[in-house]
Design an enzyme around this catalytic site. Structure first.
Site, PDB file in Angstrom:
ATOM      1  CB  CYS A  54      -0.900  -0.004   1.234  1.00 30.58           C
ATOM      2  SG  CYS A  54      -1.802   1.542   1.454  1.00 30.58           S
ATOM      3  CB  CYS A  59       0.983   1.312   4.470  1.00 33.66           C
ATOM      4  SG  CYS A  59      -0.631   0.823   5.119  1.00 33.66           S
ATOM      5  CG  HIS A 106      -4.122  -0.846   5.037  1.00 34.26           C
ATOM      6  ND1 HIS A 106      -3.697  -0.218   3.894  1.00 34.26           N
ATOM      7  CD2 HIS A 106      -5.073  -1.731   4.641  1.00 34.26           C
ATOM      8  CE1 HIS A 106      -4.335  -0.707   2.845  1.00 34.26           C
ATOM      9  NE2 HIS A 106      -5.187  -1.629   3.284  1.00 34.26           N
ATOM     10  N   GLY A 134     -14.963   4.943  -7.156  1.00 36.99           N
ATOM     11  CA  GLY A 134     -13.749   5.485  -7.759  1.00 36.99           C
ATOM     12  C   GLY A 134     -12.516   5.376  -6.875  1.00 36.99           C
ATOM     13  CG  HIS A 178      -4.410   3.561   3.619  1.00 40.27           C
ATOM     14  ND1 HIS A 178      -3.249   3.041   4.195  1.00 40.27           N
ATOM     15  CD2 HIS A 178      -4.833   4.526   4.464  1.00 40.27           C
ATOM     16  CE1 HIS A 178      -3.005   3.667   5.339  1.00 40.27           C
ATOM     17  NE2 HIS A 178      -3.946   4.579   5.531  1.00 40.27           N
ATOM     18  CG  HIS A 216      -7.432   8.297  -0.032  1.00 41.04           C
ATOM     19  ND1 HIS A 216      -7.548   6.945  -0.214  1.00 41.04           N
ATOM     20  CD2 HIS A 216      -7.751   8.863  -1.222  1.00 41.04           C
ATOM     21  CE1 HIS A 216      -7.914   6.699  -1.464  1.00 41.04           C
ATOM     22  NE2 HIS A 216      -8.052   7.852  -2.088  1.00 41.04           N
ATOM     23  CG  HIS A 261      -9.414  13.061  -2.676  1.00 34.37           C
ATOM     24  ND1 HIS A 261      -8.437  12.980  -3.639  1.00 34.37           N
ATOM     25  CD2 HIS A 261      -9.912  11.804  -2.563  1.00 34.37           C
ATOM     26  CE1 HIS A 261      -8.344  11.741  -4.087  1.00 34.37           C
ATOM     27  NE2 HIS A 261      -9.239  10.994  -3.450  1.00 34.37           N
TER      28      HIS A 261
END
Ligand code: 5GP
Ligand code: ZN
Length: 141
Positions: free
Chosen positions: A5, A8, A47, A93, A98, A100, A102
């Site tokens: 990942c 990570c 993770h 999408g 992991h 996240h 935006h």
């Protein structure tokens, strides 16, 4: 930690990342392929693939980081606003599995669009269907 990942790897310092914020539980860094100057990602240090895998406390930490960083990012790149969003699951999408968030700085006349365009065709739902869906969501909490 997941060995293949990238996020990570960034948290562990094994992959270079332009880190802008770090706590015991979350890290934020610039997106490597930004949609706008200042495009920043906020991730849990551990993770987890999807939002529903997070504890409530970790979810709070991620949102707190986004809350703190959004004005800093806007100020750094002189943006007029920010789109804050999570792609939750591959159908939505999500490419990196992991979690996240935006933070995408937005500029007047940047040619972008509001979040309303992401889901494709709008459904035409009756009041009954909306009532039933609201009840189903309340029951599923
Ligand atoms: P997703 O589609 O999963 O919501 O977005 C993944 C984001 O991660 C993309 O915007 C992509 O540019 C960014 N990304 C993918 N790999 C890396 C990486 O190794 N480093 C950084 N900083 N960003 C990455
Ligand atoms: Zn990971």
């Amino acid at each position: 930690m997941s060995s293949d990942c990238p996020f990570c790897g960034i948290v562990a310092g094994e992959i270079p990342g332009r880190i802008v914020h770090e706590t015991d539980t979350v890290t934020a860094f610039l997106d490597a392929n930004p949609l706008a100057p200042g495009h920043t990602l906020v991730v849990p240090n551990d993770h987890y693939e999807r939002l529903d895998d997070l504890s409530e406390e970790l979810a709070r930490d991620i949102f707190a980081a986004l809350h703190q960083l959004t004005p800093a990012v806007e100020s750094a790149v002189d943006a007029d606003g920010t789109t804050v969003a999570f792609n939750n699951g591959s159908t939505a999408g999500q490419e990196v599995p992991h979690v996240h968030g935006h933070a995408i700085p937005r500029f007047a006349d940047d040619g972008g669009a509001p979040i309303h365009v992401v889901a494709g065709d709008r459904p035409d739902l009756t009041d009954d269907e909306l009532d039933r869906t609201a009840a189903d969501i309340r029951d599923a909490r």
